[in-house]
Design a protein around this motif. Structure first.
Motif, PDB file in Angstrom:
ATOM      1  N   ASP A  13      37.694  49.652  60.946  1.00 46.22           N
ATOM      2  CA  ASP A  13      38.167  48.403  61.538  1.00 46.22           C
ATOM      3  C   ASP A  13      37.296  47.219  61.133  1.00 46.22           C
ATOM      4  OD1 ASP A  13      35.948  49.284  62.904  1.00 46.22           O
ATOM      5  OD2 ASP A  13      36.686  48.726  64.898  1.00 46.22           O
ATOM      6  N   ARG A  14      36.343  47.439  60.256  1.00 44.31           N
ATOM      7  CA  ARG A  14      35.453  46.366  59.801  1.00 44.31           C
ATOM      8  C   ARG A  14      35.929  45.867  58.446  1.00 44.31           C
ATOM      9  NH1 ARG A  14      28.895  47.097  59.012  1.00 44.31           N
ATOM     10  NH2 ARG A  14      28.374  44.897  58.651  1.00 44.31           N
ATOM     11  N   SER A  15      35.949  44.570  58.254  1.00 44.55           N
ATOM     12  CA  SER A  15      36.505  44.028  57.019  1.00 44.55           C
ATOM     13  C   SER A  15      35.599  44.322  55.824  1.00 44.55           C
ATOM     14  CB  SER A  15      36.707  42.514  57.146  1.00 44.55           C
ATOM     15  OG  SER A  15      35.465  41.835  57.095  1.00 44.55           O
ATOM     16  N   ILE A  16      36.218  44.394  54.658  1.00 40.16           N
ATOM     17  CA  ILE A  16      35.472  44.615  53.421  1.00 40.16           C
ATOM     18  C   ILE A  16      34.504  43.473  53.179  1.00 40.16           C
ATOM     19  CG2 ILE A  16      35.708  44.748  50.907  1.00 40.16           C
ATOM     20  CD1 ILE A  16      38.355  46.244  51.373  1.00 40.16           C
ATOM     21  N   PRO A  26      36.886  47.924  46.288  1.00 39.61           N
ATOM     22  CA  PRO A  26      36.629  48.447  47.643  1.00 39.61           C
ATOM     23  C   PRO A  26      37.881  48.837  48.411  1.00 39.61           C
ATOM     24  CG  PRO A  26      35.286  46.497  47.227  1.00 39.61           C
ATOM     25  CD  PRO A  26      36.215  46.630  46.066  1.00 39.61           C
ATOM     26  N   TYR A  27      38.966  48.060  48.278  1.00 43.86           N
ATOM     27  CA  TYR A  27      40.153  48.361  49.087  1.00 43.86           C
ATOM     28  C   TYR A  27      40.793  49.678  48.646  1.00 43.86           C
ATOM     29  CZ  TYR A  27      43.452  46.889  45.403  1.00 43.86           C
ATOM     30  OH  TYR A  27      44.178  46.800  44.244  1.00 43.86           O
ATOM     31  N   LYS A  28      40.746  49.971  47.351  1.00 39.39           N
ATOM     32  CA  LYS A  28      41.286  51.249  46.877  1.00 39.39           C
ATOM     33  C   LYS A  28      40.388  52.405  47.295  1.00 39.39           C
ATOM     34  CE  LYS A  28      44.192  49.983  42.955  1.00 39.39           C
ATOM     35  NZ  LYS A  28      44.463  50.213  41.501  1.00 39.39           N
ATOM     36  N   PHE A  29      39.084  52.167  47.269  1.00 42.94           N
ATOM     37  CA  PHE A  29      38.145  53.198  47.714  1.00 42.94           C
ATOM     38  C   PHE A  29      38.412  53.551  49.172  1.00 42.94           C
ATOM     39  CE2 PHE A  29      34.314  54.469  49.895  1.00 42.94           C
ATOM     40  CZ  PHE A  29      33.764  55.432  49.055  1.00 42.94           C
ATOM     41  N   ARG A  30      38.588  52.549  50.000  1.00 41.91           N
ATOM     42  CA  ARG A  30      38.816  52.792  51.429  1.00 41.91           C
ATOM     43  C   ARG A  30      40.103  53.600  51.638  1.00 41.91           C
ATOM     44  NH1 ARG A  30      38.045  47.993  55.654  1.00 41.91           N
ATOM     45  NH2 ARG A  30      36.113  49.065  56.185  1.00 41.91           N
TER      46      ARG A  30
END
Length: 277
Positions: free
Chosen positions: A71-74, A100-104
């Motif tokens: 729930d914490r922003s990149i 980062p967004y793909k990793f998450r």
């Protein structure tokens, strides 16, 4: 094994200040050596330059935060490690081969593949099933005799045998056996994982390789099973229980307390202790 006292002191400083701006000069000065000399012996001992080590740990710790703090922003996570939004995305992609967004999005699936025991299937439990195995407890600081290793967690059994034999005169029925791991092998390459193997240090112990494991509040996963399934227990803590609990992982590092070990069957009873707030 990393035996140099000053290298271990430098590693501890980096790990404890990884969310701050750290330079090679800071580390060299902290250990009271010239930059050139200390950089050389650091690389000889660890296989990485000080700069490479700092950069890698920062990228991997931020990746771990992406995994457990859903729930914490990149942007917020990148900023916590000293990066602007664009710089963080670029540095992250260079290190992890994806933004980062793909990793998450992909890390839970990737975490299902056990990199320590590759033929062992990782099973994720429900949050309720995890909760039945977990208690939240307060631990006091403890002083331990330790040796530090860099490499695959799957090789630790060999080191443990030698360690316990080496320090057998310090072991009593009350002595706890602990292991402090610093990395999630779903993120960090196996040959770069750090680990301290430890026993309680008796009062008045004068050995040089003594350190304090800081206490506090910990989520304790009470594990009982074969050693190959310890990885699954960690992933249930990181990927299932923590993201859905009221707790957040703290900035310090976790450890394991060995309760019972059967070397023949490889069955273990251990408490996996993860700092939370």
């Amino acid at each position: 094994m990393i035996t140099n006292e000053y290298i271990n002191r430098a590693i501890d400083y980096i790990l404890n200040h990884i969310d701050e701006e750290i330079t090679v000069e800071d580390i060299s000065n902290y250990c009271c050596f010239s930059r050139y000399y200390f950089s050389r012996i650091f690389k000889m001992e660890t296989g990485e330059s000080i700069y490479e080590f700092i950069k890698r740990v920062r990228m991997e710790r931020s990746a771990f935060r992406l995994k457990v703090e859903k729930d914490r922003s990149i942007t917020d996570i990148g900023s916590a490690y000293g990066y602007s939004s664009s710089n963080y995305s670029s540095a992250f992609k260079k290190h992890h081969n994806m933004p980062p967004y793909k990793f998450r999005r992909s890390i839970v699936h990737k975490s299902m593949m056990n990199p320590v025991f590759r033929n062992t299937q990782t099973e994720l439990l429900t949050w309720q099933e995890c909760s039945e195995k977990i208690t939240v407890e307060i631990f006091e600081d403890c002083t331990v005799i330790f040796e530090r290793y860099k490499g695959s967690y799957g090789d630790l059994s060999v080191h443990w045998g030698a360690f316990l034999d080496k320090y057998k005169e310090y072991i009593t029925e009350q002595t706890r056996i602990l292991e402090r791991s610093y990395d999630d092998p779903a993120i960090t390459l196996p040959d770069k994982c750090l680990c301290d193997i430890c026993i309680d240090a008796p009062a008045g112990c004068t050995l040089e390789n003594i350190c304090t494991i800081k206490g506090g509040r910990f989520a304790v996963y009470h594990f009982s099973g074969p050693v190959e399934h310890i990885y699954s227990a960690y992933q249930n803590l990181f990927s299932v229980w923590l993201p859905q609990s009221k707790y957040k992982i703290d900035d310090s590092y976790g450890f394991e307390i060995y309760k019972k070990t059967d070397c023949g069957s490889r069955h273990m009873d251990i408490d996996i202790c993860i700092p939370v707030k």
